[in-house]
Scaffold this motif. Structure first.
Motif, PDB file in Angstrom:
ATOM      1  N   GLN A   1     -30.433 102.001  45.367  1.00 20.83           N
ATOM      2  CA  GLN A   1     -31.501 101.425  44.552  1.00 20.83           C
ATOM      3  C   GLN A   1     -30.948 101.207  43.146  1.00 20.83           C
ATOM      4  O   GLN A   1     -30.338 102.112  42.582  1.00 20.83           O
TER       5      GLN A   1
ATOM      6  N   SER B   1     -34.589  96.909  39.895  1.00 22.72           N
ATOM      7  CA  SER B   1     -35.415  96.024  40.729  1.00 22.72           C
ATOM      8  C   SER B   1     -34.643  95.439  41.902  1.00 22.72           C
ATOM      9  O   SER B   1     -35.093  94.490  42.528  1.00 22.72           O
TER      10      SER B   1
ATOM     11  N   VAL C   1     -31.784  96.182  45.413  1.00 17.67           N
ATOM     12  CA  VAL C   1     -31.181  97.075  46.393  1.00 17.67           C
ATOM     13  C   VAL C   1     -29.803  96.502  46.702  1.00 17.67           C
ATOM     14  O   VAL C   1     -29.665  95.313  46.976  1.00 17.67           O
TER      15      VAL C   1
ATOM     16  N   HIS D   1     -36.115  93.884  45.556  1.00 22.32           N
ATOM     17  CA  HIS D   1     -36.872  94.830  46.370  1.00 22.32           C
ATOM     18  C   HIS D   1     -37.781  94.115  47.378  1.00 22.32           C
ATOM     19  O   HIS D   1     -37.924  94.566  48.517  1.00 22.32           O
TER      20      HIS D   1
ATOM     21  N   SER E   1     -37.673  94.741  51.366  1.00 20.01           N
ATOM     22  CA  SER E   1     -38.886  95.123  52.109  1.00 20.01           C
ATOM     23  C   SER E   1     -39.149  94.165  53.265  1.00 20.01           C
ATOM     24  O   SER E   1     -39.493  94.596  54.374  1.00 20.01           O
TER      25      SER E   1
END
Length: 65
Positions: A32, A35, A37, A54, A58
């Motif tokens: 992480q 904002s 990954v 992110h 997701s």
């Protein structure tokens, strides 16, 4: 497009899946970073790194579940 060099990964906390074993050869690691990954190959940490927002991460996780 996000440039890997625009994201500071020097103190990234890279994690493998809990399904990976210590001897796992085909693993990816994620970190992480604010904002984003970051995703990389655990066998070759100096190889190219994929940087996702992110929201993209997701959506990716939702698709593979």
């Amino acid at each position: 497009m996000i440039n890997r060099h625009d994201i500071d990964l020097s103190r990234a906390d890279w994690r493998k899946s809990s399904h990976s074993t210590a001897q796992g050869e085909n693993c990816v690691e994620v970190a992480q970073t604010g904002s984003h990954v970051a995703v990389r190959d655990s066998k070759c940490p100096d190889s190219p790194i994929l940087i996702l927002h992110h929201q993209e991460w997701s959506a990716f996780l939702a698709k593979i579940k």
